[in-house]
Scaffold this active site. Structure first.
Site, PDB file in Angstrom:
ATOM      1  CD  GLU A  85      69.833 -21.177 -29.824  1.00  0.00           C
ATOM      2  OE1 GLU A  85      69.790 -22.335 -30.276  1.00  0.00           O
ATOM      3  OE2 GLU A  85      68.838 -20.522 -29.504  1.00  0.00           O
ATOM      4  CE  LYS A 280      66.764 -24.844 -31.587  1.00  0.00           C
ATOM      5  NZ  LYS A 280      67.494 -23.747 -30.963  1.00  0.00           N
ATOM      6  CG  ASP A 296      74.310 -41.132 -29.838  1.00  0.00           C
ATOM      7  OD1 ASP A 296      73.914 -40.128 -30.467  1.00  0.00           O
ATOM      8  OD2 ASP A 296      74.419 -42.250 -30.357  1.00  0.00           O
ATOM      9  CG  HIS A 393      67.469 -14.956 -28.850  1.00  0.00           C
ATOM     10  ND1 HIS A 393      68.287 -15.710 -29.626  1.00  0.00           N
ATOM     11  CD2 HIS A 393      66.671 -15.823 -28.190  1.00  0.00           C
ATOM     12  CE1 HIS A 393      67.998 -16.985 -29.448  1.00  0.00           C
ATOM     13  NE2 HIS A 393      67.020 -17.077 -28.578  1.00  0.00           N
TER      14      HIS A 393
HETATM   15  C1  MEV Z   1      65.371 -20.961 -29.522  1.00  0.00           C
HETATM   16  O1  MEV Z   1      66.578 -21.679 -29.621  1.00  0.00           O
HETATM   17  C2  MEV Z   1      64.352 -21.712 -28.726  1.00  0.00           C
HETATM   18  C3  MEV Z   1      62.974 -21.086 -28.648  1.00  0.00           C
HETATM   19  O2  MEV Z   1      62.471 -20.843 -29.963  1.00  0.00           O
HETATM   20  C4  MEV Z   1      62.063 -22.050 -27.926  1.00  0.00           C
HETATM   21  C5  MEV Z   1      60.612 -21.666 -27.907  1.00  0.00           C
HETATM   22  O3  MEV Z   1      60.141 -20.988 -28.824  1.00  0.00           O
HETATM   23  O4  MEV Z   1      59.929 -22.121 -26.966  1.00  0.00           O
HETATM   24  C6  MEV Z   1      63.021 -19.757 -27.943  1.00  0.00           C
END
Ligand code: MEV
Length: 438
Positions: A85, A280, A296, A393
């Site tokens: 990513e 995430k 792992d 991004h």
């Molecule tokens: C993207 O890979 C991760 C985010 O969505 C985490 C978040 O929203 O805190 C930017």
């Protein structure tokens, strides 16, 4: 309709690819070339990779990036990160630099217990089972001596064995619940080997125990396996600084930043939809280091998310507060990692990643990895509460779109310049690229 295949594993690599091409890829030569394009010319290296798993037909590359300037417990580290990513490595590097100028990260391993269970059924008197398990503990430990000897030399081994009665949840269901210390190894094979031996002894001893009735002697082991839920193998990562040193944006005071940031964390603490995305982001940092160091990541993911819901609701892994004018941001997570065994001595890039990290102990790797997660979450929240996530991004995404469309270096330069002043969307990039080309 393609027929099922028999003996697929017996085919050699070329035959497997031919079978695939014939049955699923319309005998497409280009598809075959894609698979072969990723074969390594170094036959020995290729063989090593072929033998990591079964039915290997090619290699699957992930980029390995470096995030420098991580000041952790007073020592600088550069973190190897394997991840597909865009923005993640850049965000980690930015957060590292930011906190490096504010005293760095502190990380502490809180405990290192790993867990394994022998799940079994026992039909009879629970108090008799209790006595039986207490009595056979020396035999259980003796039986695994050949497996534990080396681990004990390294200071690890079996910590304790207890009997858990789960019959209120499932009829006749009990566990041998075993705590292990596996030192610098993740320990999955060690734990599972011990457990399978325990299961054997448990069943044998029950069978010949004269105090048991016929039903009781017929104790049935269902399975023996480690648990990837390791709430007592945890690490804390933290940062702090005076609130007024927090903002780098002239339009936002440190206090304003801290309050908005804390609010964003609170939302993740009480709101599962947000908590999942928030976590995430934490895992973007953690998985990338876990993968690069040959650990792992599925085990880590499963364990971390179970931990995030340990009180009944899925919640944020990270927390933040202001105390006496100091902004504090921290996280405690379970991480069962190893720096010996498994892939760590086999995969050349994993070996290199561990060299880059100066050959850490498992505890040090837990600390470094937790910091990667905290840094990533800080970076994500900082963007979210200030510029929004898309700005950074989309800049990275621009490169991906340009690469997908085979932009030349000159085209890339011009496009980057153009999109410093225009909004990046997939269609706007394509449109501008076409315009430039015509
Ligand atoms: C993207 O890979 C991760 C985010 O969505 C985490 C978040 O929203 O805190 C930017």
């Amino acid at each position: 309709m393609t027929k099922p295949v028999n003996g697929f594993s017996k085919l050699n690599k070329e035959e497997k690819i031919n079978w695939l091409a014939k049955n699923y890829l319309n005998n497409n030569d280009a598809a075959i070339s894609v698979l072969k394009q990723y074969w390594n010319e170094d036959q020995e290296l290729q063989k090593l990779h072929d033998e990591f798993i079964e039915n290997t037909v090619s290699n699957f590359y992930l980029p390995l990036g470096l995030a420098p300037n991580f000041l952790i417990n007073g020592k600088y580290h550069v973190l190897p990160m394997a991840i597909e990513e865009s923005s993640v490595v850049a965000a980690a590097s930015k957060a590292a630099k930011f906190w490096g100028e504010r005293g760095g990260f502190k990380a502490t391993v809180l405990n290192t217990k790993k867990i394994g269970q022998v799940h079994f059924l026992f039909q009879g008197d629970p108090s008799k089972l209790d006595v039986f398990v207490t009595n056979i503990k020396p035999k259980l430990k003796e039986a695994v001596k050949p497996i534990t000897r080396n681990m004990e030399k390294r200071g690890g081994g079996i910590l304790d064995i207890s009997l858990i009665n789960k019959t209120d949840k499932l009829e006749n269901y009990y566990q041998l619940f075993v705590n292990f210390d596996t030192r610098d190894s993740m320990g999955a094979n060690f734990i599972n080997s011990c457990l399978e031996k325990f299961a054997e002894v448990l069943q044998e001893e029950a069978n010949k125990n004269e105090d048991f009735t016929k039903e009781e002697k017929d104790l049935k082991v269902i399975m023996s396996i480690l648990s990837n839920y390791v709430p007592e193998c945890t690490v804390k990562a933290e940062v702090s600084c005076p609130v007024d040193k927090l903002s780098e944006d002239p339009n936002m005071s440190g206090k304003e930043f801290a309050e908005k940031f804390i609010q964003a964390v609170r939302i993740a603490e009480i709101e599962p939809y947000r908590a999942v995305t928030h976590n995430k982001g934490v895992m973007n940092g953690i998985d990338a280091v876990v993968l690069a160091t040959g650990n792992d990541f599925r085990a880590v993911e499963a364990g971390v998310h179970a931990y995030a819901s340990r009180n009944g609701d899925y919640t944020s892994l990270t927390h933040a507060k202001i105390e006496d004018g100091i902004f504090k941001f921290w996280m405690e997570i379970p991480l069962a990692l190893g720096t010996v065994g498994g892939l760590t001595s086999l995969h050349p890039l994993v070996k290199l990643a561990l060299d880059i990290l100066q050959r850490p102990t498992a505890n040090e790797l837990m600390e470094i990895t937790a910091v990667a997660g905290l840094a990533q979450n800080f970076a994500a929240l900082r963007s979210l509460i200030t510029t929004g996530i898309q700005q950074g991004h989309m800049k990275m995404h621009l490169m991906n779109i340009l690469n997908q469309n085979k932009a030349t270096e000159i085209e890339k330069e011009e496009m980057v310049e153009y999109f410093t002043h225009h909004t990046i969307t997939h269609s706007s990039v394509i449109e501008q690229l076409e315009k430039m080309r015509s």
